[in-house]
Motif scaffolding. Structure first.
Motif, PDB file in Angstrom:
ATOM      1  N   THR A 315      -2.106   2.680  -4.359  1.00  0.00           N
ATOM      2  CA  THR A 315      -2.089   1.541  -5.190  1.00  0.00           C
ATOM      3  C   THR A 315      -2.412   2.213  -6.875  1.00  0.00           C
ATOM      4  O   THR A 315      -2.645   2.896  -7.006  1.00  0.00           O
ATOM      5  N   HIS A 316      -2.039   1.158  -7.796  1.00  0.00           N
ATOM      6  CA  HIS A 316      -1.848   1.962  -8.910  1.00  0.00           C
ATOM      7  C   HIS A 316      -3.882   1.245  -9.585  1.00  0.00           C
ATOM      8  O   HIS A 316      -3.570   1.921 -10.822  1.00  0.00           O
ATOM      9  N   GLY A 317      -3.720   0.594  -9.041  1.00  0.00           N
ATOM     10  CA  GLY A 317      -5.171  -0.032  -9.472  1.00  0.00           C
ATOM     11  C   GLY A 317      -4.929  -1.277 -10.029  1.00  0.00           C
ATOM     12  O   GLY A 317      -6.416  -1.440 -11.148  1.00  0.00           O
ATOM     13  N   ASP A 318      -4.090  -1.332 -10.209  1.00  0.00           N
ATOM     14  CA  ASP A 318      -3.728  -2.714 -11.547  1.00  0.00           C
ATOM     15  C   ASP A 318      -4.588  -3.833 -10.632  1.00  0.00           C
ATOM     16  O   ASP A 318      -4.554  -3.976  -9.037  1.00  0.00           O
ATOM     17  N   LEU A 322      -2.702  -4.530  -3.451  1.00  0.00           N
ATOM     18  CA  LEU A 322      -3.224  -4.445  -1.913  1.00  0.00           C
ATOM     19  C   LEU A 322      -4.349  -3.184  -2.481  1.00  0.00           C
ATOM     20  O   LEU A 322      -4.246  -1.755  -1.974  1.00  0.00           O
ATOM     21  N   ALA A 323      -5.265  -3.543  -2.915  1.00  0.00           N
ATOM     22  CA  ALA A 323      -6.648  -2.771  -2.710  1.00  0.00           C
ATOM     23  C   ALA A 323      -7.924  -2.606  -1.804  1.00  0.00           C
ATOM     24  O   ALA A 323      -8.077  -3.567  -0.911  1.00  0.00           O
ATOM     25  N   CYS A 324      -8.426  -1.517  -0.944  1.00  0.00           N
ATOM     26  CA  CYS A 324      -8.878  -1.584  -0.017  1.00  0.00           C
ATOM     27  C   CYS A 324     -10.492  -1.926  -0.303  1.00  0.00           C
ATOM     28  O   CYS A 324     -11.359  -2.291  -1.492  1.00  0.00           O
ATOM     29  N   ARG A 325     -11.232  -2.545   0.319  1.00  0.00           N
ATOM     30  CA  ARG A 325     -12.177  -3.782   0.162  1.00  0.00           C
ATOM     31  C   ARG A 325     -12.905  -2.328  -0.187  1.00  0.00           C
ATOM     32  O   ARG A 325     -14.795  -2.677  -1.575  1.00  0.00           O
ATOM     33  N   ARG A 333     -11.258   1.115 -11.258  1.00  0.00           N
ATOM     34  CA  ARG A 333     -10.324   0.091 -10.961  1.00  0.00           C
ATOM     35  C   ARG A 333      -8.566   1.805 -11.314  1.00  0.00           C
ATOM     36  O   ARG A 333      -7.927   1.046 -12.308  1.00  0.00           O
ATOM     37  N   LEU A 334      -8.831   2.350 -10.747  1.00  0.00           N
ATOM     38  CA  LEU A 334      -8.278   4.007 -11.446  1.00  0.00           C
ATOM     39  C   LEU A 334      -7.111   3.810 -10.396  1.00  0.00           C
ATOM     40  O   LEU A 334      -7.031   3.066  -8.904  1.00  0.00           O
ATOM     41  N   PRO A 335      -5.457   4.485 -10.337  1.00  0.00           N
ATOM     42  CA  PRO A 335      -5.157   4.941  -9.300  1.00  0.00           C
ATOM     43  C   PRO A 335      -5.796   5.576  -7.805  1.00  0.00           C
ATOM     44  O   PRO A 335      -6.374   6.600  -8.457  1.00  0.00           O
ATOM     45  N   ALA A 357      -4.669  11.017 -12.531  1.00  0.00           N
ATOM     46  CA  ALA A 357      -3.155  12.327 -12.665  1.00  0.00           C
ATOM     47  C   ALA A 357      -2.888  11.554 -11.567  1.00  0.00           C
ATOM     48  O   ALA A 357      -1.679  11.944 -11.200  1.00  0.00           O
ATOM     49  N   LEU A 358      -2.483  10.987 -10.608  1.00  0.00           N
ATOM     50  CA  LEU A 358      -2.175  10.100  -9.682  1.00  0.00           C
ATOM     51  C   LEU A 358      -1.476   8.994  -9.732  1.00  0.00           C
ATOM     52  O   LEU A 358      -1.040   8.546  -9.356  1.00  0.00           O
ATOM     53  N   GLY A 359      -1.923   8.346 -10.999  1.00  0.00           N
ATOM     54  CA  GLY A 359      -0.745   7.650 -11.898  1.00  0.00           C
ATOM     55  C   GLY A 359       0.600   7.275 -12.648  1.00  0.00           C
ATOM     56  O   GLY A 359       0.900   7.657 -13.191  1.00  0.00           O
ATOM     57  N   GLN A 360       0.205   9.316 -12.710  1.00  0.00           N
ATOM     58  CA  GLN A 360       1.281   9.712 -13.218  1.00  0.00           C
ATOM     59  C   GLN A 360       3.279   9.678 -12.585  1.00  0.00           C
ATOM     60  O   GLN A 360       3.359   9.845 -11.641  1.00  0.00           O
ATOM     61  N   ASP A 361       3.914  10.132 -14.048  1.00  0.00           N
ATOM     62  CA  ASP A 361       5.039  10.373 -12.698  1.00  0.00           C
ATOM     63  C   ASP A 361       5.309  11.014 -12.144  1.00  0.00           C
ATOM     64  O   ASP A 361       6.026  11.299 -11.502  1.00  0.00           O
ATOM     65  N   ASP A 362       4.304  11.891 -12.306  1.00  0.00           N
ATOM     66  CA  ASP A 362       4.670  13.708 -11.074  1.00  0.00           C
ATOM     67  C   ASP A 362       3.843  13.713 -10.055  1.00  0.00           C
ATOM     68  O   ASP A 362       3.700  14.262  -9.416  1.00  0.00           O
TER      69      ASP A 362
END
Length: 564
Positions: A315-318, A322-325, A333-335, A357-362
Motif C-alpha cells: 500500500t502507498h499509505g494514502d 486497503l491498509a492492514c489493521r 502513513r508511509l508506503p 523508498a517503497l513509494g519511489q519509481d524504482d
C-alpha cells in the motif's frame, strides 16, 4: 578517427559494461541460491544420520534397563526406537547418493540389522531365561562392538557432511568475492570511459551540444548502475552472512535477533518488524524490529492482509487504500509492504516494512528484494524450529517434562567435574514412588501417568535454576543439586516427601494419594564418580523401601580402603 566515431565507440562500451553490471547480480543470486540449496540438503542428511544414532542409542539404553531391572516399562522406548529405524534408513537411502556414501550406508544398514537382531536376542533371553543368561549374553561384548562400529561409520558420514558444508560456505564466500571484484573492475572501466567521453566532449563543446548532453545522460546512468550494483553486492554478502548466522542459531529468539541486526543493514532506508505465530496459532508476536518502526507487540492473524491473501500486500499509505489493521494501530502513513513467511506450504509469520523508498519509481526492485529475503528467512527459521524441536525431544521425557536419563548421564559427568574443580559439594536425590504398580493395577495406567505428571510438576516447581530434575526410568526420579551439601539435600528430600504425601488427585470418583522413598548421596562423601554417586543414592533409596517406605535415607559412608 573522427570525434563522432570515438564518442559512439565510448558510448557503446559504456552500454556494454552497464549491461554486464546489471546482469551480474542475477547470476550471483542464482549461484548463491544453488549453494544454499546444497547446504540445506547437507544439513538434512547430517541431521538424519544423527537421528539414526540417537534411536540406536535410545534402544540400547532401554535394552540395558530391561536387562538390569526386568521392568516392562523399559521396553516401550526400546520398541519405539526400533520402530522408527526403518523410516530413518529409508530417508537416508532416498535420492541420488554418491558411491562412497552408498557403500557406507550398506555397512551401516548391515550393522544396524545386526545390532537390532542382537538386542532382540538379549530381550528374548532376558524374558525367557532370566537376568543371568541375559547378562552373560551382554558380557560377550557383541552389542558394544556393533555400537562402536556404528558410531564410527555414522560419525564419519557426519564429519564428511560437515566438511562438505564448510566447502560450500567457502564456495559461497568465493563467489561473493568474485562478484565484488568484477563490479569494482567494471566501475573503474566505466570511470575511464566517462573521462574519455568528457575530454572528447570538451573539444567540440560549442559544436556538439547534443553529444555533451548524451554523454551526461550516460554518466548519470553509469553512476546509478554502479550504485545499484555496489548495493546489490553488499546486500548479497550481508544476506549470506545472515543465512549462515541463522544456520547456527539455536532458538527462534536468537534467530529473531539475527534478523533484526541484518535487516537494518540490508534495508537501511526502511523500518519494519517480523511477527511469528505463537504455538497456539491464535495471535502473532513481534519478534524483531529495525529502524524507527512503531508496530504493535501483538496482533491477530486477520489484522494483516498479507496473511489473509497468502501473498505480499503493498500500500502507498494514502487515504482510501486497503491498509492492514496493524498499520492503523501504529498510526503510520508511509508506503508499506507485508510479506508472509511461508515454508513448505506452512505460514509461520510475516515481515512488514515501511519507508518512502517503497513509494519511489524504482521501488519494484526493493520490494522484490524484500520478498526474496522473506523466503530465505522463512526457510532458515523453519530449520531453527526443527533443530530446537529435535533437541528438545532428545533430552525431555514426554510424560513428565523432566530431563531423560541420557541428559542425566551427560549432566552428571559435567557437574561432577565442575564440583571437583571448584571443591564444591554435589548432591544426588533418588526417589521411587511407593506401590506404583498397585496404583496402575487399581486405578489404571492413566492414573499412574497422572501421578507421574503431578510429581514431575512438583519437582520442577521445587528446584532451583541450577538444579536438574530427571526421570531415571519408570517411577524412579532423580534430582541433581550442584553446590548443595548432604545435610541440605536431606532436608530438601524431606520437604519433597511431605509435598508428595500431601498430593490428592481425583481419579474418577476416587482420590489418589501417594508417597515416595528417597535415597540421598553427595560428593565427596560417597564417591567421586557418577557411578559411585548413583549407586550410593540407589542403595539408600532401597534401604528406605525396606525400612517401611515413605521415608528419606542417607547413603552410608563407604568403608575405608585398607592401607597396603
Amino acid at each position: 578517427m573522427k570525434v563522432e566515431t570515438k564518442l559512439k565507440l565510448a558510448a557503446a562500451c559504456i552500454v556494454v559494461v552497464m549491461s554486464a553490471i546489471a546482469l551480474l547480480p542475477h547470476f550471483v543470486t542464482a549461484s548463491v541460491t544453488e549453494v544454499m540449496a546444497e547446504l540445506d540438503k547437507a544439513i538434512a542428511r547430517e541431521r538424519e544420520y544423527g537421528v539414526l544414532l540417537n534411536y540406536l542409542s535410545d534402544a540400547e539404553a532401554a535394552e540395558r534397563g530391561y536387562v538390569i531391572t526386568g521392568r516392562q516399562e523399559f521396553l516401550e522406548p526400546y520398541h519405539e526406537a526400533l520402530a522408527a529405524l526403518p523410516a530413518v534408513g529409508k530417508a537416508l537411502g532416498t535420492g541420488p547418493i554418491p558411491a562412497a556414501e552408498q557403500k557406507a550406508l550398506e555397512d551401516i544398514a548391515r550393522l544396524t540389522a545386526a545390532k537390532t537382531a542382537y538386542m532382540r536376542e538379549v530381550v528374548r533371553v532376558r524374558s525367557a531365561d532370566g537376568a543371568e543368561a541375559a547378562r552373560a549374553l551382554v558380557d560377550t561384548g557383541r552389542g558394544k562392538q556393533y555400537m562402536d562400529e556404528l558410531r564410527v561409520r555414522i560419525g564419519a558420514q557426519e564429519t564428511a557432511y560437515a566438511n562438505y558444508r564448510a566447502g560450500l560456505r567457502a564456495q559461497l564466500a568465493a563467489r561473493s568475492s568474485l562478484a565484488a571484484n568484477v563490479t569494482s573492475v567494471a566501475t573503474a572501466i566505466d570511470i575511464v570511459l566517462l573521462i574519455l567521453a568528457g575530454l572528447a566532449g570538451n573539444r567540440v563543446l560549442t559544436q556538439r551540444r547534443k553529444a555533451e548532453q548524451h554523454a551526461n545522460d550516460i554518466s548519470r546512468q553509469l553512476r546509478l548502475t554502479a550504485d545499484i550494483a555496489e548495493r546489490r553486492n553488499v546486500q548479497l554478502q550481508s544476506g549470506g552472512e545472515m543465512l549462515h548466522a541463522l544456520e547456527l542459531a539455536e532458538t527462534l529468539e536468537e534467530g529473531a535477533q539475527i534478523v533484526a541486526l541484518y535487516f537494518s543493514r540490508l534495508l537501511p532506508a526502511l523500518s519494519g518488524s517480523m511477527y511469528l505465530y505463537r504455538h497456539s496459532r491464535d495471535i502473532l508476536e513481534r519478534k524483531a524490529t529495525w529502524g524507527q518502526a512503531h508496530d504493535p507487540d501483538i496482533i491477530e492473524p486477520l489484522d494483516c492482509w498479507a496473511l489473509r491473501k497468502g501473498t505480499q500486500h503493498f500500500t502507498h499509505g494514502d487515504e482510501g487504500t486497503l491498509a492492514c489493521r496493524h498499520v492503523a494501530e501504529s498510526g503510520a502513513r508511509l508506503p508499506r509492504i507485508c510479506v508472509p513467511l511461508v515454508t513448505q506450504g506452512n505460514v509461520i509469520g510475516f515481515i512488514t516494512a515501511e519507508g518512502m523508498a517503497l513509494g519511489q519509481d524504482d521501488s519494484a526492485t526493493e520490494r522484490a528484494w524484500i520478498m526474496q529475503l522473506s523466503e530465505q528467512v522463512a526457510l532458515a527459521l523453519s530449520n531453527v524450529q526443527l533443530r530446537a524441536s529435535l533437541r528438545h525431544q532428545s533430552v525431555i521425557d514426554p510424560l513428565t517434562q523432566l530431563y531423560n536419563r541420557r541428559y542425566l548421564d551427560e549432566t552428571l559427568k559435567r557437574e561432577l567435574a565442575r564440583a571437583v574443580r571448584r571443591g564444591a559439594p554435589l548432591a544426588v536425590i533418588m526417589l521411587d514412588l511407593d506401590h506404583f504398580k498397585r496404583v496402575n493395577d487399581t486405578f489404571g495406567h492413566e492414573a499412574g501417568d497422572l501421578l507421574l505428571r503431578h510429581v514431575g510438576t512438583l519437582l520442577l516447581q521445587s528446584i532451583r535454576g541450577s538444579d536438574v530434575a530427571c526421570r531415571y526410568g519408570g517411577e524412579e526420579l532423580i534430582l541433581l543439586l550442584p553446590d548443595c551439601s548432604l545435610e541440605h539435600a536431606t532436608a530438601r528430600a524431606g520437604r519433597l516427601r511431605q509435598q508428595i504425601r500431601a498430593l490428592n488427585l481425583a481419579v474418577n470418583k476416587d482420590v489418589l494419594t501417594a508417597s515416595a522413598s528417597f535415597g540421598v548421596a553427595a560428593y565427596p562423601v560417597h564417591g567421586d564418580t557418577p557411578e559411585a554417586l548413583l549407586q550410593a543414592a540407589d542403595a539408600a533409596m532401597y534401604a528406605a523401601k525396606h525400612g517401611g517406605r515413605d521415608r528419606v535415607d542417607v547413603a552410608p559412608l563407604p568403608a575405608p580402603v585398607p592401607v597396603q
